[in-house]
Design a protein around this motif. Structure first.
Motif, mmCIF file in Angstrom:
data_model
loop_
_atom_site.group_PDB
_atom_site.id
_atom_site.type_symbol
_atom_site.label_atom_id
_atom_site.label_comp_id
_atom_site.label_asym_id
_atom_site.label_seq_id
_atom_site.Cartn_x
_atom_site.Cartn_y
_atom_site.Cartn_z
ATOM 1 N N UNK A 8 6.387 -13.749 -29.184
ATOM 2 C CA UNK A 8 6.750 -13.092 -30.437
ATOM 3 C C UNK A 8 6.442 -11.606 -30.370
ATOM 4 N N UNK A 9 5.270 -11.262 -29.829
ATOM 5 C CA UNK A 9 4.903 -9.851 -29.730
ATOM 6 C C UNK A 9 5.837 -9.108 -28.777
ATOM 7 N N UNK A 10 6.254 -9.788 -27.692
ATOM 8 C CA UNK A 10 7.189 -9.161 -26.760
ATOM 9 C C UNK A 10 8.496 -8.836 -27.456
ATOM 10 N N UNK A 11 9.041 -9.824 -28.180
ATOM 11 C CA UNK A 11 10.330 -9.595 -28.842
ATOM 12 C C UNK A 11 10.216 -8.519 -29.911
ATOM 13 N N UNK A 12 9.076 -8.467 -30.601
ATOM 14 C CA UNK A 12 8.891 -7.410 -31.602
ATOM 15 C C UNK A 12 8.916 -6.038 -30.947
ATOM 16 N N UNK A 13 8.279 -5.908 -29.778
ATOM 17 C CA UNK A 13 8.294 -4.642 -29.048
ATOM 18 C C UNK A 13 9.703 -4.305 -28.570
ATOM 19 N N UNK A 14 10.383 -5.299 -28.005
ATOM 20 C CA UNK A 14 11.737 -5.103 -27.492
ATOM 21 C C UNK A 14 12.691 -4.678 -28.613
ATOM 22 N N UNK A 15 12.656 -5.394 -29.721
ATOM 23 C CA UNK A 15 13.591 -5.122 -30.807
ATOM 24 C C UNK A 15 13.276 -3.825 -31.551
ATOM 25 N N UNK A 16 12.052 -3.325 -31.405
ATOM 26 C CA UNK A 16 11.684 -2.072 -32.068
ATOM 27 C C UNK A 16 12.199 -0.853 -31.321
ATOM 28 N N UNK A 17 12.675 -1.035 -30.085
ATOM 29 C CA UNK A 17 13.178 0.094 -29.313
ATOM 30 C C UNK A 17 14.426 0.660 -29.987
ATOM 31 N N UNK A 18 14.486 1.980 -30.228
ATOM 32 C CA UNK A 18 15.640 2.568 -30.922
ATOM 33 C C UNK A 18 16.975 2.293 -30.229
ATOM 34 N N UNK A 19 16.994 2.251 -28.906
ATOM 35 C CA UNK A 19 18.248 2.005 -28.193
ATOM 36 C C UNK A 19 18.743 0.571 -28.398
ATOM 37 N N UNK A 20 17.799 -0.363 -28.534
ATOM 38 C CA UNK A 20 18.184 -1.759 -28.779
ATOM 39 C C UNK A 20 18.934 -1.873 -30.093
ATOM 40 N N UNK A 21 18.554 -1.096 -31.067
ATOM 41 C CA UNK A 21 19.173 -1.167 -32.385
ATOM 42 C C UNK A 21 20.604 -0.628 -32.391
ATOM 43 N N UNK A 22 20.948 0.187 -31.376
ATOM 44 C CA UNK A 22 22.236 0.870 -31.399
ATOM 45 C C UNK A 22 23.238 0.401 -30.349
#
Length: 316
Positions: free
Chosen positions: A177-191
């Motif tokens: 869960x913590x890994x995915x939270x870190x991954x999804x928080x990356x600005x590039x992932x959001x775009x």
């Protein structure tokens, strides 16, 4: 809550739609997208339904309704004719056979209803008022669609493809869960909509060692939960464990992470005991209190706590 929210797998399941007009078209298009085996029973078909029939995406029985066409082979029946009397007869016939039935726009004659949908590929958000206010539901759907990222379909597919890999790499559920939270928080992932970019960020996050920082978060939550600042809500949704006072409104607890361990306390002594245990065992601890309780337990908070509107947190 009259209707239990449920996503049903209709792939290769037989569904009967009675009626061939505009309403039937809307329902049938959605059923076809869900890969159901749709049969339309109607003397005539709308242009939309006729096109689907030409393409082989549905079966057409060019007849008026008769009870003989209704069999237990169907997992759902949709009554969409313009005759309320006929729709009610279809409902009664389906009930005899134990088949769930929906009489469109006639809530008392519905075993199930369909919500408004926000569709981003494998990400689906369903919104319903239980039939009370379709216009309100539509407005809510439009608001949600306006703020959701357009790359969610690509992102959901990527995350699904990585499920087995990350389970093997990180056996601990909390670590995943913590890994995915870190991954999804990356600005590039959001775009980005490029899977190659997502793969690069994924591999980088996998290679970085996890920084274990223990957090103790105090959140003041009274009757109007909408006054909580966004930072407080974010902490509540990231917590591994939640200690909450009995007077916290249910709407406040709903903001906490659903699978977090929860413990209620009634008085200062109970909170002290829970804190002594939880501080040593919990990576991210959230204490939710009312304003009165927060003032009365000031000495239980560690020195150096910082104030964020209605939220207090301390890093150890």
């Amino acid at each position: 809550m009259r209707y239990f929210p449920l996503f049903m797998n209709l792939t290769e399941k037989a569904v009967l739609v009675i009626g061939g007009g505009e309403v039937a078209s809307r329902k049938t298009e959605a059923l076809v997208r869900s890969e159901a085996q749709v049969t339309v029973l109607s003397p005539e078909l709308s242009d939309v339904l006729r096109e689907l029939w030409y393409e082989g995406q549905l079966r057409w029985i060019q007849q008026r309704y008769d009870q003989a066409f209704l069999t237990r082979n169907y997992v759902q029946v949709w009554a969409t004719t313009d005759s309320p009397q006929l729709n009610h007869q279809i409902y009664a016939d389906a009930k005899v056979l134990g088949i769930p039935v929906n009489v469109v726009d006639d809530q008392p004659y519905c075993d199930f209803i369909t919500p408004a949908m926000v569709d981003r590929g494998q990400i689906q958000i369903a919104i319903s008022s239980g039939g009370a206010s379709p216009v309100l539901v539509r407005n809510i759907r439009e608001s949600i669609e306006a703020i959701l990222a357009q790359n969610l379909a690509v992102l959901a597919q990527f995350c699904g493809e990585k499920r087995e890999h990350i389970k093997a790499a990180l056996p601990d559920v909390s670590a995943r869960r913590r890994f995915w939270e870190t991954f999804l928080a990356d600005p590039m992932v959001k775009d980005t909509r490029d899977p190659a970019v997502l793969e690069t960020i994924y591999q980088r996050c996998m290679a970085e060692p996890e920084t274990l920082v223990q957090e103790v978060v105090w959140v003041v939550c009274d009757a109007d939960v909408e006054l909580l600042p966004m930072k407080a809500v974010r902490f509540m949704q990231q917590s591994d464990r939640v200690l909450y006072h009995r007077d916290i409104p249910p709407a406040g607890l709903e903001l906490c992470r659903r699978d977090a361990e929860r413990s209620a306390f009634h008085n200062r002594e109970q909170l002290l005991n829970l804190l002594s245990e939880a501080r040593n065992e919990t990576r991210c601890l959230c204490v939710v209190v009312t304003a009165d309780v927060f003032s009365s337990v000031a000495d239980l908070r560690a020195s150096g706590d910082r104030h964020f509107g209605s939220a207090f947190y301390q890093m150890y």
